[in-house]
Scaffold this motif. Structure first.
Motif, PDB file in Angstrom:
ATOM      1  N   PRO A 230     -39.634 -15.993  34.148  1.00 38.24           N
ATOM      2  CA  PRO A 230     -39.526 -16.475  35.529  1.00 38.24           C
ATOM      3  C   PRO A 230     -38.110 -16.931  35.887  1.00 38.24           C
ATOM      4  O   PRO A 230     -37.401 -17.504  35.061  1.00 38.24           O
ATOM      5  CB  PRO A 230     -40.495 -17.666  35.557  1.00 38.24           C
ATOM      6  N   LEU A 231     -37.726 -16.671  37.131  1.00 31.48           N
ATOM      7  CA  LEU A 231     -36.461 -17.158  37.673  1.00 31.48           C
ATOM      8  C   LEU A 231     -36.711 -17.553  39.124  1.00 31.48           C
ATOM      9  O   LEU A 231     -36.728 -16.703  40.016  1.00 31.48           O
ATOM     10  CB  LEU A 231     -35.370 -16.088  37.591  1.00 31.48           C
ATOM     11  N   PRO A 232     -36.944 -18.840  39.383  1.00 30.32           N
ATOM     12  CA  PRO A 232     -37.253 -19.284  40.746  1.00 30.32           C
ATOM     13  C   PRO A 232     -36.159 -18.902  41.736  1.00 30.32           C
ATOM     14  O   PRO A 232     -34.971 -19.059  41.459  1.00 30.32           O
ATOM     15  CB  PRO A 232     -37.345 -20.811  40.602  1.00 30.32           C
ATOM     16  N   GLY A 233     -36.570 -18.375  42.887  1.00 29.07           N
ATOM     17  CA  GLY A 233     -35.611 -18.014  43.925  1.00 29.07           C
ATOM     18  C   GLY A 233     -34.736 -16.837  43.564  1.00 29.07           C
ATOM     19  O   GLY A 233     -33.583 -16.752  44.007  1.00 29.07           O
ATOM     20  N   GLU A 234     -35.275 -15.905  42.790  1.00 28.00           N
ATOM     21  CA  GLU A 234     -34.465 -14.786  42.301  1.00 28.00           C
ATOM     22  C   GLU A 234     -33.970 -13.897  43.437  1.00 28.00           C
ATOM     23  O   GLU A 234     -34.720 -13.528  44.347  1.00 28.00           O
ATOM     24  CB  GLU A 234     -35.261 -13.945  41.309  1.00 28.00           C
ATOM     25  N   GLY A 244     -20.965 -10.260  45.770  1.00 26.01           N
ATOM     26  CA  GLY A 244     -19.839 -10.205  44.840  1.00 26.01           C
ATOM     27  C   GLY A 244     -19.963 -11.173  43.690  1.00 26.01           C
ATOM     28  O   GLY A 244     -18.957 -11.670  43.172  1.00 26.01           O
ATOM     29  N   ILE A 245     -21.205 -11.447  43.259  1.00 30.23           N
ATOM     30  CA  ILE A 245     -21.416 -12.425  42.190  1.00 30.23           C
ATOM     31  C   ILE A 245     -22.095 -11.786  40.980  1.00 30.23           C
ATOM     32  O   ILE A 245     -22.751 -12.464  40.190  1.00 30.23           O
ATOM     33  CB  ILE A 245     -22.247 -13.629  42.691  1.00 30.23           C
ATOM     34  N   ALA A 246     -21.933 -10.480  40.834  1.00 30.08           N
ATOM     35  CA  ALA A 246     -22.546  -9.785  39.699  1.00 30.08           C
ATOM     36  C   ALA A 246     -21.892 -10.223  38.395  1.00 30.08           C
ATOM     37  O   ALA A 246     -20.677 -10.407  38.315  1.00 30.08           O
ATOM     38  CB  ALA A 246     -22.420  -8.278  39.874  1.00 30.08           C
ATOM     39  N   GLU A 247     -22.730 -10.401  37.375  1.00 26.11           N
ATOM     40  CA  GLU A 247     -22.264 -10.718  36.026  1.00 26.11           C
ATOM     41  C   GLU A 247     -23.027  -9.839  35.046  1.00 26.11           C
ATOM     42  O   GLU A 247     -24.144  -9.400  35.326  1.00 26.11           O
ATOM     43  CB  GLU A 247     -22.552 -12.171  35.659  1.00 26.11           C
ATOM     44  N   TYR A 248     -22.423  -9.644  33.880  1.00 24.61           N
ATOM     45  CA  TYR A 248     -23.056  -8.816  32.864  1.00 24.61           C
ATOM     46  C   TYR A 248     -23.039  -9.556  31.532  1.00 24.61           C
ATOM     47  O   TYR A 248     -22.057 -10.219  31.188  1.00 24.61           O
ATOM     48  CB  TYR A 248     -22.341  -7.470  32.750  1.00 24.61           C
ATOM     49  N   GLY A 249     -24.130  -9.453  30.784  1.00 29.25           N
ATOM     50  CA  GLY A 249     -24.251 -10.165  29.524  1.00 29.25           C
ATOM     51  C   GLY A 249     -23.194  -9.766  28.512  1.00 29.25           C
ATOM     52  O   GLY A 249     -22.869  -8.583  28.384  1.00 29.25           O
ATOM     53  N   VAL A 250     -22.668 -10.751  27.773  1.00 29.50           N
ATOM     54  CA  VAL A 250     -21.649 -10.490  26.759  1.00 29.50           C
ATOM     55  C   VAL A 250     -22.220  -9.643  25.627  1.00 29.50           C
ATOM     56  O   VAL A 250     -21.562  -8.736  25.116  1.00 29.50           O
ATOM     57  CB  VAL A 250     -21.094 -11.820  26.195  1.00 29.50           C
ATOM     58  N   VAL A 251     -23.460  -9.912  25.228  1.00 27.15           N
ATOM     59  CA  VAL A 251     -24.073  -9.205  24.105  1.00 27.15           C
ATOM     60  C   VAL A 251     -24.726  -7.908  24.551  1.00 27.15           C
ATOM     61  O   VAL A 251     -24.541  -6.856  23.940  1.00 27.15           O
ATOM     62  CB  VAL A 251     -25.114 -10.107  23.400  1.00 27.15           C
ATOM     63  N   THR A 252     -25.498  -7.960  25.645  1.00 25.01           N
ATOM     64  CA  THR A 252     -26.303  -6.805  26.050  1.00 25.01           C
ATOM     65  C   THR A 252     -25.632  -5.903  27.070  1.00 25.01           C
ATOM     66  O   THR A 252     -25.973  -4.724  27.174  1.00 25.01           O
ATOM     67  CB  THR A 252     -27.635  -7.276  26.660  1.00 25.01           C
ATOM     68  N   GLY A 253     -24.705  -6.456  27.858  1.00 18.29           N
ATOM     69  CA  GLY A 253     -24.109  -5.688  28.941  1.00 18.29           C
ATOM     70  C   GLY A 253     -25.019  -5.540  30.144  1.00 18.29           C
ATOM     71  O   GLY A 253     -24.676  -4.869  31.120  1.00 18.29           O
ATOM     72  N   ARG A 254     -26.189  -6.185  30.099  1.00 20.86           N
ATOM     73  CA  ARG A 254     -27.139  -6.081  31.206  1.00 20.86           C
ATOM     74  C   ARG A 254     -26.706  -6.930  32.395  1.00 20.86           C
ATOM     75  O   ARG A 254     -26.094  -7.983  32.227  1.00 20.86           O
ATOM     76  CB  ARG A 254     -28.533  -6.541  30.750  1.00 20.86           C
ATOM     77  N   LEU A 255     -27.040  -6.459  33.600  1.00 21.30           N
ATOM     78  CA  LEU A 255     -26.799  -7.243  34.807  1.00 21.30           C
ATOM     79  C   LEU A 255     -27.618  -8.522  34.734  1.00 21.30           C
ATOM     80  O   LEU A 255     -28.822  -8.487  34.492  1.00 21.30           O
ATOM     81  CB  LEU A 255     -27.201  -6.449  36.051  1.00 21.30           C
ATOM     82  N   ARG A 256     -26.951  -9.643  34.933  1.00 21.34           N
ATOM     83  CA  ARG A 256     -27.664 -10.915  34.907  1.00 21.34           C
ATOM     84  C   ARG A 256     -28.423 -11.119  36.209  1.00 21.34           C
ATOM     85  O   ARG A 256     -27.877 -10.927  37.299  1.00 21.34           O
ATOM     86  CB  ARG A 256     -26.683 -12.066  34.695  1.00 21.34           C
ATOM     87  N   ARG A 257     -29.661 -11.505  36.080  1.00 22.15           N
ATOM     88  CA  ARG A 257     -30.454 -11.875  37.249  1.00 22.15           C
ATOM     89  C   ARG A 257     -29.906 -13.197  37.796  1.00 22.15           C
ATOM     90  O   ARG A 257     -29.456 -14.045  37.038  1.00 22.15           O
ATOM     91  CB  ARG A 257     -31.917 -12.020  36.840  1.00 22.15           C
ATOM     92  N   LYS A 258     -29.937 -13.354  39.110  1.00 29.68           N
ATOM     93  CA  LYS A 258     -29.359 -14.550  39.726  1.00 29.68           C
ATOM     94  C   LYS A 258     -30.372 -15.204  40.660  1.00 29.68           C
ATOM     95  O   LYS A 258     -31.196 -14.530  41.286  1.00 29.68           O
ATOM     96  CB  LYS A 258     -28.110 -14.183  40.530  1.00 29.68           C
ATOM     97  N   ALA A 259     -30.277 -16.527  40.754  1.00 31.67           N
ATOM     98  CA  ALA A 259     -31.143 -17.297  41.645  1.00 31.67           C
ATOM     99  C   ALA A 259     -30.365 -17.734  42.877  1.00 31.67           C
ATOM    100  O   ALA A 259     -29.136 -17.871  42.844  1.00 31.67           O
ATOM    101  CB  ALA A 259     -31.689 -18.522  40.921  1.00 31.67           C
ATOM    102  N   ALA A 260     -31.089 -17.969  43.956  1.00 33.91           N
ATOM    103  CA  ALA A 260     -30.447 -18.369  45.209  1.00 33.91           C
ATOM    104  C   ALA A 260     -29.843 -19.763  45.111  1.00 33.91           C
ATOM    105  O   ALA A 260     -28.807 -20.045  45.722  1.00 33.91           O
ATOM    106  CB  ALA A 260     -31.456 -18.307  46.354  1.00 33.91           C
ATOM    107  N   GLU A 261     -30.495 -20.652  44.349  1.00 32.62           N
ATOM    108  CA  GLU A 261     -29.969 -22.005  44.201  1.00 32.62           C
ATOM    109  C   GLU A 261     -30.497 -22.639  42.924  1.00 32.62           C
ATOM    110  O   GLU A 261     -31.378 -22.097  42.249  1.00 32.62           O
ATOM    111  CB  GLU A 261     -30.339 -22.873  45.403  1.00 32.62           C
ATOM    112  N   ILE A 262     -29.973 -23.790  42.601  1.00 35.02           N
ATOM    113  CA  ILE A 262     -30.413 -24.543  41.429  1.00 35.02           C
ATOM    114  C   ILE A 262     -31.853 -25.011  41.630  1.00 35.02           C
ATOM    115  O   ILE A 262     -32.185 -25.562  42.681  1.00 35.02           O
ATOM    116  CB  ILE A 262     -29.494 -25.766  41.211  1.00 35.02           C
ATOM    117  N   PRO A 263     -32.729 -24.819  40.644  1.00 36.68           N
ATOM    118  CA  PRO A 263     -34.087 -25.373  40.735  1.00 36.68           C
ATOM    119  C   PRO A 263     -34.036 -26.868  40.387  1.00 36.68           C
ATOM    120  O   PRO A 263     -33.950 -27.244  39.220  1.00 36.68           O
ATOM    121  CB  PRO A 263     -34.864 -24.567  39.693  1.00 36.68           C
ATOM    122  N   TRP A 264     -34.084 -27.707  41.388  1.00 33.17           N
ATOM    123  CA  TRP A 264     -33.759 -29.118  41.204  1.00 33.17           C
ATOM    124  C   TRP A 264     -34.747 -29.860  40.310  1.00 33.17           C
ATOM    125  O   TRP A 264     -34.348 -30.750  39.542  1.00 33.17           O
ATOM    126  CB  TRP A 264     -33.638 -29.796  42.568  1.00 33.17           C
TER     127      TRP A 264
END
Length: 337
Positions: A230-234, A244-264
Motif C-alpha cells: 500500500p501507498l496512501p495517495g499514490e 518532473g519528480i521521477a526517481e529510480y531505485g539504486v538496486v532495482t532501477g525500477r521507477l519509484r512509486r510516489k505519494a501525493a503527500e506525507i501520510p500524517w
C-alpha cells in the motif's frame, strides 16, 4: 559524545545515506556504521549532476575523509558487493566488517530469484539478503569469519561502536524504512526481512542504549515506495513524470512509486516508534521546485516552511536539516541559523 542513529520514517529512499554522510562531516565523526538487512537497499549521493557515489553494502560516511566505516553484525554481507565497493572507493584502509555477519551466497541469490512469491507478490530486490538472514536464524549461514577474502577487514564492531560512542561521535546509518519493518509494519508480507527502526539499528551494530545520544528520522517531503504494498495517495506514473519528480531505485532501477503527500498518521506512528531527537526533511525540491538549490534558512520558500512546521508538530521534534536538491551541497542546516 555518543551515537546518532539515522533512520527513515516511512518506506525508504529518503536520502538517509546522504544525511549520514552529511552528519559524518558535520560532527567530524571518526566512524560511521551500516545497520539494516543486507545489500537489498542502495544509498546514493550526487557530487555533481553527472557524478554520484552509490553503495549497497557500505555506509556513505566515508565521504568525509576522516571517517572510517564498518558493517554491524546484524547485516548480511555479500563478499562480491563488498569487495567491489571497497575497490571502487579505495577504502581498504578505512573499512571493517563484524566477524559475526551472515554471508550472502550465490545460492541465497538464486533461491530468491526462483521465488515467485518474492518476485510477483512482495516485489523483492532478490539480493539474497532475506535468504541469508533466514539461514542465519536457522543457524546454518556462513559468517564473515569463515570467508578468507574478508579476513583483513574483520573486527568486533560492537566493541568498536561502544568504544567510539563513549569518547567521540558515532554515526549509524540504517537502511530502508520504518514501515518496511518485518514485525512492525501493518503491510506484511510487503515488508523486508527485519525491523528498520532506531532500536533495530542499535541492535544491528551491538550498540548499548546508554551510548545513543540522538536519532535523526529522515522524512521524505514527497514519499515514495519501491515494490508492492500500500501507498496512501499514490500518484499515477504519468503524473510523476509530468511533475518532473521521477526517481529510480539504486538496486532495482525500477521507477519509484510516489505519494501525493506525507501520510500524517503514519508519520506520527513512526515518531512514536523511533523517538527522534531531530528530523531531516528531504526531497523538498520535489515538494516545491522553487526551493531547489537553497543553502540557507532565508532561501527556504513559504510552502517548505509550512511543511517544516507540520512535520515538527507531527513528530514532536525539530527539523534541523532540509535537503533542497540532489547534490550533496544542497543541504540547509537549521542549527546554524
Amino acid at each position: 559524545m555518543g551515537a546518532i542513529i539515522v533512520v527513515d520514517a516511512l518506506w525508504g529512499d529518503s536520502g538517509k545515506g546522504k544525511v549520514a554522510a552529511y552528519l559524518s562531516r558535520r560532527e567530524a565523526a571518526p566512524l560511521c556504521l551500516r545497520a539494516g538487512i543486507g545489500t537489498n537497499a542502495g544509498h546514493s549521493v550526487y557530487i555533481t549532476e553527472e557524478n554520484s557515489i552509490r553503495t549497497r553494502q557500505l555506509p556513505l560516511g566515508f565521504m568525509n575523509d576522516g571517517t572510517a566505516v564498518g558493517i554491524g553484525s546484524g547485516v548480511a554481507v555479500d563478499p562480491r558487493v563488498f569487495a567491489a565497493e571497497v575497490e571502487r572507493y579505495n577504502l581498504a584502509e578505512r573499512v571493517k566488517v563484524d566477524y559475526r555477519c551472515p554471508i550472502i551466497t550465490e545460492e541465497h541469490i538464486a533461491r530468491e530469484k526462483a521465488s515467485q512469491h518474492l518476485s510477483e507478490t512482495v516485489g523483492s530486490t532478490k539480493s539474497g539478503s532475506g535468504a541469508a538472514q533466514a539461514d542465519f536464524v536457522l543457524r546454518q549461514a556462513p559468517q564473515a569469519k569463515d570467508i578468507p577474502e574478508l579476513q583483513p577487514y574483520l573486527a568486533d564492531i560492537a566493541q568498536l561502536a561502544n568504544d567510539t560512542a563513549r569518547r567521540k561521535q558515532l554515526i549509524v546509518e540504517c537502511s530502508q524504512g520504518t514501515f518496511l519493518s518485518l514485525a512492525l509494519s501493518p503491510d506484511y508480507p510487503f515488508v523486508t526481512s527485519g525491523n528498520c527502526t532506531v532500536a533495530a539499528a542499535a541492535d544491528d551494530v551491538g550498540l548499548s542504549w546508554r551510548n545513543i545520544s540522538g536519532a535523526v528520522m529522515v522524512v521524505k517531503a514527497v514519499p515514495s515506495r519501491v515494490g508492492a504494498g500500500p501507498l496512501p495517495g499514490e500518484l499515477g506514473a504519468d503524473e510523476i513524470q509530468q511533475r518532473g519528480i521521477a526517481e529510480y531505485g539504486v538496486v532495482t532501477g525500477r521507477l519509484r512509486r510516489k505519494a501525493a503527500e506525507i501520510p500524517w498518521d503514519m508519520l506520527g506512528y513512526a515518531a512514536m516508534l523511533n523517538g527522534p531527537t531531530e528530523i531531516a526533511l528531504t526531497f523538498c525540491d520535489h515538494f516545491d521546485p522553487a526551493v531547489t538549490g537553497a543553502r540557507s534558512r532565508a532561501e527556504l520558500t513559504a510552502p517548505v516552511l509550512e511543511l517544516i512546521a507540520k512535520v515538527e508538530e507531527a513528530c514532536d521534534a525539530p527539523v534541523t536539516i532540509v535537503e533542497t536538491g540532489k547534490l550533496f551541497e544542497h543541504m540547509v542546516d537549521l542549527r546554524e541559523g
